[in-house]
Scaffold this motif. Structure first.
Motif, PDB file in Angstrom:
ATOM      1  N   THR A  93      52.553  26.815 -28.911  1.00  0.00           N
ATOM      2  CA  THR A  93      51.478  25.895 -28.574  1.00  0.00           C
ATOM      3  C   THR A  93      51.532  25.533 -27.094  1.00  0.00           C
ATOM      4  O   THR A  93      52.540  25.754 -26.419  1.00  0.00           O
ATOM      5  N   VAL A  94      50.442  24.951 -26.619  1.00  0.00           N
ATOM      6  CA  VAL A  94      50.395  24.446 -25.248  1.00  0.00           C
ATOM      7  C   VAL A  94      51.515  23.431 -25.027  1.00  0.00           C
ATOM      8  O   VAL A  94      52.224  23.474 -24.023  1.00  0.00           O
ATOM      9  N   VAL A 119      47.045  16.193 -17.940  1.00  0.00           N
ATOM     10  CA  VAL A 119      46.033  15.435 -17.206  1.00  0.00           C
ATOM     11  C   VAL A 119      45.949  15.912 -15.760  1.00  0.00           C
ATOM     12  O   VAL A 119      44.855  16.039 -15.187  1.00  0.00           O
ATOM     13  N   GLU A 120      47.099  16.208 -15.151  1.00  0.00           N
ATOM     14  CA  GLU A 120      47.132  16.642 -13.751  1.00  0.00           C
ATOM     15  C   GLU A 120      46.327  17.920 -13.534  1.00  0.00           C
ATOM     16  O   GLU A 120      45.738  18.110 -12.469  1.00  0.00           O
ATOM     17  N   VAL A 121      46.317  18.805 -14.528  1.00  0.00           N
ATOM     18  CA  VAL A 121      45.599  20.074 -14.361  1.00  0.00           C
ATOM     19  C   VAL A 121      44.221  20.042 -15.029  1.00  0.00           C
ATOM     20  O   VAL A 121      43.584  21.081 -15.212  1.00  0.00           O
ATOM     21  N   GLY A 122      43.761  18.842 -15.411  1.00  0.00           N
ATOM     22  CA  GLY A 122      42.410  18.700 -15.917  1.00  0.00           C
ATOM     23  C   GLY A 122      42.192  19.151 -17.341  1.00  0.00           C
ATOM     24  O   GLY A 122      41.072  19.538 -17.713  1.00  0.00           O
ATOM     25  N   LEU A 123      43.249  19.103 -18.178  1.00  0.00           N
ATOM     26  CA  LEU A 123      43.118  19.457 -19.588  1.00  0.00           C
ATOM     27  C   LEU A 123      43.375  18.226 -20.448  1.00  0.00           C
ATOM     28  O   LEU A 123      44.368  17.519 -20.241  1.00  0.00           O
ATOM     29  N   ASP A 124      42.495  17.967 -21.405  1.00  0.00           N
ATOM     30  CA  ASP A 124      42.620  16.804 -22.275  1.00  0.00           C
ATOM     31  C   ASP A 124      43.810  16.996 -23.223  1.00  0.00           C
ATOM     32  O   ASP A 124      43.801  17.915 -24.056  1.00  0.00           O
ATOM     33  N   PRO A 125      44.831  16.152 -23.133  1.00  0.00           N
ATOM     34  CA  PRO A 125      46.014  16.319 -23.999  1.00  0.00           C
ATOM     35  C   PRO A 125      45.679  16.303 -25.484  1.00  0.00           C
ATOM     36  O   PRO A 125      46.279  17.046 -26.260  1.00  0.00           O
ATOM     37  N   ASN A 126      44.727  15.469 -25.891  1.00  0.00           N
ATOM     38  CA  ASN A 126      44.375  15.387 -27.309  1.00  0.00           C
ATOM     39  C   ASN A 126      43.746  16.684 -27.813  1.00  0.00           C
ATOM     40  O   ASN A 126      43.913  17.047 -28.979  1.00  0.00           O
ATOM     41  N   LEU A 136      43.381  30.150 -25.569  1.00  0.00           N
ATOM     42  CA  LEU A 136      43.030  29.667 -24.243  1.00  0.00           C
ATOM     43  C   LEU A 136      42.240  30.707 -23.457  1.00  0.00           C
ATOM     44  O   LEU A 136      42.513  31.914 -23.551  1.00  0.00           O
ATOM     45  N   SER A 137      41.301  30.235 -22.649  1.00  0.00           N
ATOM     46  CA  SER A 137      40.630  31.129 -21.705  1.00  0.00           C
ATOM     47  C   SER A 137      41.591  31.438 -20.560  1.00  0.00           C
ATOM     48  O   SER A 137      42.665  30.832 -20.445  1.00  0.00           O
ATOM     49  N   GLY A 138      41.207  32.368 -19.695  1.00  0.00           N
ATOM     50  CA  GLY A 138      42.065  32.714 -18.568  1.00  0.00           C
ATOM     51  C   GLY A 138      42.346  31.524 -17.667  1.00  0.00           C
ATOM     52  O   GLY A 138      43.486  31.298 -17.240  1.00  0.00           O
ATOM     53  N   GLY A 139      41.291  30.745 -17.375  1.00  0.00           N
ATOM     54  CA  GLY A 139      41.467  29.579 -16.527  1.00  0.00           C
ATOM     55  C   GLY A 139      42.325  28.515 -17.181  1.00  0.00           C
ATOM     56  O   GLY A 139      43.157  27.869 -16.526  1.00  0.00           O
ATOM     57  N   GLU A 140      42.137  28.303 -18.493  1.00  0.00           N
ATOM     58  CA  GLU A 140      42.952  27.325 -19.217  1.00  0.00           C
ATOM     59  C   GLU A 140      44.412  27.750 -19.264  1.00  0.00           C
ATOM     60  O   GLU A 140      45.313  26.924 -19.081  1.00  0.00           O
ATOM     61  N   ALA A 141      44.651  29.041 -19.493  1.00  0.00           N
ATOM     62  CA  ALA A 141      46.033  29.540 -19.541  1.00  0.00           C
ATOM     63  C   ALA A 141      46.727  29.350 -18.202  1.00  0.00           C
ATOM     64  O   ALA A 141      47.912  28.972 -18.148  1.00  0.00           O
ATOM     65  N   GLN A 142      46.016  29.592 -17.113  1.00  0.00           N
ATOM     66  CA  GLN A 142      46.622  29.419 -15.797  1.00  0.00           C
ATOM     67  C   GLN A 142      46.934  27.953 -15.532  1.00  0.00           C
ATOM     68  O   GLN A 142      47.963  27.615 -14.939  1.00  0.00           O
ATOM     69  N   ARG A 143      46.067  27.070 -16.001  1.00  0.00           N
ATOM     70  CA  ARG A 143      46.322  25.644 -15.815  1.00  0.00           C
ATOM     71  C   ARG A 143      47.507  25.182 -16.656  1.00  0.00           C
ATOM     72  O   ARG A 143      48.301  24.342 -16.210  1.00  0.00           O
ATOM     73  N   VAL A 144      47.662  25.718 -17.852  1.00  0.00           N
ATOM     74  CA  VAL A 144      48.836  25.396 -18.670  1.00  0.00           C
ATOM     75  C   VAL A 144      50.102  25.913 -17.999  1.00  0.00           C
ATOM     76  O   VAL A 144      51.136  25.221 -17.961  1.00  0.00           O
ATOM     77  N   ALA A 164      42.781  33.878  -8.063  1.00  0.00           N
ATOM     78  CA  ALA A 164      42.015  35.080  -7.710  1.00  0.00           C
ATOM     79  C   ALA A 164      40.990  35.476  -8.769  1.00  0.00           C
ATOM     80  O   ALA A 164      39.902  35.938  -8.448  1.00  0.00           O
ATOM     81  N   SER A 165      41.318  35.308 -10.053  1.00  0.00           N
ATOM     82  CA  SER A 165      40.415  35.789 -11.106  1.00  0.00           C
ATOM     83  C   SER A 165      39.895  34.663 -11.989  1.00  0.00           C
ATOM     84  O   SER A 165      39.509  34.899 -13.131  1.00  0.00           O
ATOM     85  N   LEU A 166      39.876  33.442 -11.458  1.00  0.00           N
ATOM     86  CA  LEU A 166      39.499  32.290 -12.262  1.00  0.00           C
ATOM     87  C   LEU A 166      38.087  31.816 -11.980  1.00  0.00           C
ATOM     88  O   LEU A 166      37.513  32.097 -10.924  1.00  0.00           O
ATOM     89  N   ASP A 167      37.555  31.063 -12.936  1.00  0.00           N
ATOM     90  CA  ASP A 167      36.263  30.422 -12.727  1.00  0.00           C
ATOM     91  C   ASP A 167      36.411  29.328 -11.676  1.00  0.00           C
ATOM     92  O   ASP A 167      37.518  28.859 -11.384  1.00  0.00           O
ATOM     93  N   THR A 168      35.294  28.908 -11.107  1.00  0.00           N
ATOM     94  CA  THR A 168      35.315  27.962  -9.992  1.00  0.00           C
ATOM     95  C   THR A 168      35.988  26.648 -10.360  1.00  0.00           C
ATOM     96  O   THR A 168      36.788  26.102  -9.587  1.00  0.00           O
ATOM     97  N   LYS A 169      35.703  26.120 -11.566  1.00  0.00           N
ATOM     98  CA  LYS A 169      36.281  24.842 -11.978  1.00  0.00           C
ATOM     99  C   LYS A 169      37.797  24.924 -12.081  1.00  0.00           C
ATOM    100  O   LYS A 169      38.520  24.074 -11.550  1.00  0.00           O
ATOM    101  N   SER A 170      38.312  25.960 -12.760  1.00  0.00           N
ATOM    102  CA  SER A 170      39.761  26.103 -12.916  1.00  0.00           C
ATOM    103  C   SER A 170      40.443  26.303 -11.573  1.00  0.00           C
ATOM    104  O   SER A 170      41.517  25.746 -11.313  1.00  0.00           O
TER     105      SER A 170
END
Length: 218
Positions: A93-94, A119-126, A136-144, A164-170
């Motif tokens: 798990t994350v 929270v620091e990487v912009g992912l809701d803990p809940n 997870l998407s690619g951007g979510e995985a990189q943030r984790v 390099a390969s992430l969406d703008t938000k991530s």
């Protein structure tokens, strides 16, 4: 520049009788942000692995806080961490991914630390704590992957083309979280990227590599 946290002296890295990196001298200051620029194959990734204490140089000396890393390899290895372009996550798990390093280090209050890192990487803990790695998407995985490093409050954070390969938000969230680590904990950052405008904006200096050598510092 502040006092060096890492210093390289006459460092060479040789693979199959080919010198892929040759650095006469290089210092990384505490809390400094250093950009790494150069074409593919210029030696950026090789240098990052040396700075993260993942690899040892073929020759030369690398010092951490004035002490050669060869004297205390285990102790210094936990002071630096490397985030690569393709995130590697444990098949868990994350929450388990981010908590892993804390458990190894026998830290307390793990749940709170994992919560804050998300929270620091912009992912809701809940929403994300109990998600599996494959959900997870690619951007979510990189943030984790970044959260798993930031939660350890490393002295040195190294990033190899982290957006390099992430969406703008991530990409923006990763950039912001890395800079916040420097501001909050005094973490030194070394960022390899082809995004020269961004490196010029955030870096105290940018080191340009070609054929494994430093050709310019801006």
């Amino acid at each position: 520049m502040s006092s060096p946290i890492i210093k390289l002296d006459n460092v060479q890295q040789v693979f199959s009788n080919r010198t892929v990196l040759s650095i006469e001298t290089l210092e990384l200051g505490e809390g400094e942000i250093v950009g790494l620029a150069g074409p593919n194959g210029s030696g950026k990734s090789t240098l990052l692995k040396l700075l993260a204490f993942i690899d040892s140089p073929t020759s030369g000396v690398i010092e951490f806080c004035g002490i050669p890393t060869s004297n205390k390899p285990g102790a210094v290895h936990r002071q630096a961490t490397l985030l690569v372009q393709e995130p590697y996550l444990l098949k868990r798990t994350v929450y388990a991914n981010i908590a892993y390093g804390l458990r190894v280090r026998k830290k307390n209050d793990i749940s709170t630390k994992v919560h804050n890192a998300l929270v620091e990487v912009g992912l809701d803990p809940n929403s994300f704590s109990q998600r599996q790695w494959f959900e997870l998407s690619g951007g979510e995985a990189q943030r984790v992957a970044l959260a798993a490093r930031l939660v350890l409050k490393p002295k040195v954070l190294l990033m190899d083309e982290p957006t390099a390969s992430l969406d703008t938000k991530s990409a923006q969230l990763i950039r912001t979280a890395a800079l916040n680590a420097r501001d909050q904990y005094g973490t030194s950052l070394v960022i390899a990227s082809h995004d020269l405008p961004w490196l010029g904006e955030v870096s105290d200096r940018t080191i340009h590599l070609e054929h494994g050598k430093i050709v310019e510092i801006t």
